[in-house]
Design a protein around this motif. Structure first.
Motif, short mmCIF file in Angstrom:
data_model
loop_
_atom_site.label_atom_id
_atom_site.label_comp_id
_atom_site.label_asym_id
_atom_site.label_seq_id
_atom_site.Cartn_x
_atom_site.Cartn_y
_atom_site.Cartn_z
N TYR A 33 -20.01 -16.75 41.87
CA TYR A 33 -19.95 -18.20 41.62
C TYR A 33 -20.69 -18.95 42.72
CZ TYR A 33 -17.93 -22.82 40.65
OH TYR A 33 -17.75 -24.16 40.37
N GLU A 34 -20.41 -18.59 43.97
CA GLU A 34 -21.05 -19.29 45.08
C GLU A 34 -22.57 -19.09 45.07
OE1 GLU A 34 -19.77 -21.42 47.08
OE2 GLU A 34 -17.73 -21.18 46.32
N SER A 60 -20.39 -32.42 50.84
CA SER A 60 -19.47 -31.75 49.91
C SER A 60 -19.47 -32.41 48.54
CB SER A 60 -18.05 -31.76 50.48
OG SER A 60 -17.56 -33.10 50.61
N SER A 89 -9.76 -22.64 42.39
CA SER A 89 -9.90 -21.69 43.50
C SER A 89 -9.68 -20.25 43.07
CB SER A 89 -8.91 -22.05 44.62
OG SER A 89 -7.58 -22.06 44.13
N SER A 90 -9.18 -20.03 41.84
CA SER A 90 -8.95 -18.66 41.38
C SER A 90 -10.26 -17.93 41.07
CB SER A 90 -8.06 -18.66 40.13
OG SER A 90 -8.73 -19.24 39.01
N TYR A 91 -11.35 -18.68 40.91
CA TYR A 91 -12.64 -18.03 40.64
C TYR A 91 -13.81 -18.67 41.39
CZ TYR A 91 -13.61 -22.00 37.53
OH TYR A 91 -13.82 -23.26 37.02
N GLN A 92 -13.63 -19.87 41.92
CA GLN A 92 -14.76 -20.58 42.52
C GLN A 92 -15.14 -20.06 43.91
OE1 GLN A 92 -13.15 -24.51 42.26
NE2 GLN A 92 -14.01 -24.91 40.22
N LEU A 93 -14.33 -19.19 44.48
CA LEU A 93 -14.65 -18.63 45.79
C LEU A 93 -15.28 -17.25 45.69
CD1 LEU A 93 -11.43 -19.73 47.73
CD2 LEU A 93 -13.70 -20.78 47.81
N SER A 94 -15.54 -16.79 44.46
CA SER A 94 -16.17 -15.48 44.29
C SER A 94 -17.63 -15.54 44.73
CB SER A 94 -16.09 -15.04 42.83
OG SER A 94 -16.95 -15.84 42.02
N LEU A 110 -10.27 -27.15 44.33
CA LEU A 110 -11.39 -27.20 45.27
C LEU A 110 -12.20 -28.48 45.12
CD1 LEU A 110 -12.83 -23.56 45.49
CD2 LEU A 110 -11.63 -24.86 47.25
#
Length: 316
Positions: A118-119, A151, A110-115, A70
């Motif tokens: 986290y956001e 971004s 991306s395995s955890y940063q879209l939770s 990401l």
């Protein structure tokens, strides 16, 4: 070499050394991580931190490699599909360089940063970080430092939070990551996370003595053909007797002597015969005294670098 010396050799900065000593005294298996953008070939610049991760692994650390897909996307390095393919290739390179496949934890961002959690934490940190601070933190690693995208202002906040979410004790990276790591040390405690210890490696010059850049062709990829490696090193900037900012000497310091206890400079008998060195300092001192000719140094550098990189070439 004791464990602390092993972990800190060839490191430009430790923030802080006292914290690192206390950590290693209290915990025989601390956790360290490095994050890499999957955005191209793994090269000599990546190898410096990879070598340090191997040192940490040998000192008992648990190692995490973040394949920051990401982050690469936010830094405009390709589509997520393109980045995913590069991430898998990068993982194979790091294993071929010597990181233990069994003992190294490879994590996709991306395995955890879209939770949601986290956001939400990214937004919490954004509320407490000025735009100027975010921009200063990103300037060294941004693709568009003159005209950054929004971004790229989110990027350093995510990198700081990665340290917390990966639950590591030590964040490692090049010295260009320092501002982001300092942001993490300042902001994470206020969010209920621990402050990381930071290990910073130097940023090396390219083989031509200027800033390292793939577009200049002054770098070496870890799976580059042997003849290409040899040709690049033969053309490298290496003034006789000059030890400061000498990229060929840097090859020995940061790569060759990380793998070999001693090296031999091969020379014809009429030129004094072979010379063997048991340390980088001894080699550097003899080069400074002009006892070693640049061409002999380059030939030895090409020989040893190709031996090191053959393990990568053979597995890719």
């Amino acid at each position: 070499m004791d464990k602390l010396a092993l972990v800190t050799r060839n490191v430009e900065e430790v923030v802080t050394i006292d914290e690192l000593k206390s950590l290693m005294d209290a915990n025989p298996h601390p956790k360290v991580y490095v994050g890499y953008e999957p955005s191209g070939n793994i090269h000599l610049g990546h190898m410096i931190t990879a070598n340090k991760l191997i040192d940490c692994q040998n000192a008992g650390f648990e190692v995490t490699v973040l394949l920051a897909d990401l982050h690469a996307y936010l830094n405009r390095k390709g589509t997520m599909e393109e980045i995913a393919k590069i991430a898998e290739y990068n993982k194979r390179c790091f294993i071929a360089l010597g990181l233990s496949e069994d003992k190294t934890k490879f994590v996709l961002g991306s395995s955890y940063q879209l939770s949601a959690k986290y956001e939400t934490d990214v937004l919490r940190m954004a509320c407490d970080t000025t735009l100027n601070r975010a921009r200063r933190s990103m300037d060294e690693v941004s693709r568009d430092s003159e005209d950054p995208r929004v971004s790229q202002m989110v990027y350093p906040l995510m990198q700081a939070l990665d340290i917390a979410y990966l639950d590591v004790d030590v964040a490692m990276g090049g010295i260009d990551q320092r501002k982001i790591h300092m942001l993490a040390r300042e902001q994470l405690p206020s969010m209920g996370f621990k402050s990381p210890i930071c290990l910073h490696t130097p940023i090396l010059l390219g083989l031509d003595g200027t800033k390292m850049s793939s577009s200049k062709g002054n770098n070496i990829s870890v799976d580059e053909p042997a003849d290409s490696v040899t040709k690049k090193i033969e053309k490298a900037f290496c003034p006789i007797g000059v030890i400061e900012n000498n990229p060929v000497l840097d090859l020995f310091r940061y790569h060759v002597f990380m793998k070999y206890d001693s090296i031999t400079i091969e020379r014809p008998e009429k030129h004094g015969g072979n010379m063997t060195f048991d340390s980088f300092d001894a080699l550097r001192n003899d080069f400074a005294e002009k006892k070693v000719h640049p061409m002999d140094l380059k030939k030895a550098a090409a020989k040893y670098m190709n031996q090191i990189l053959e393990s990568v070439r053979s597995r890719m």
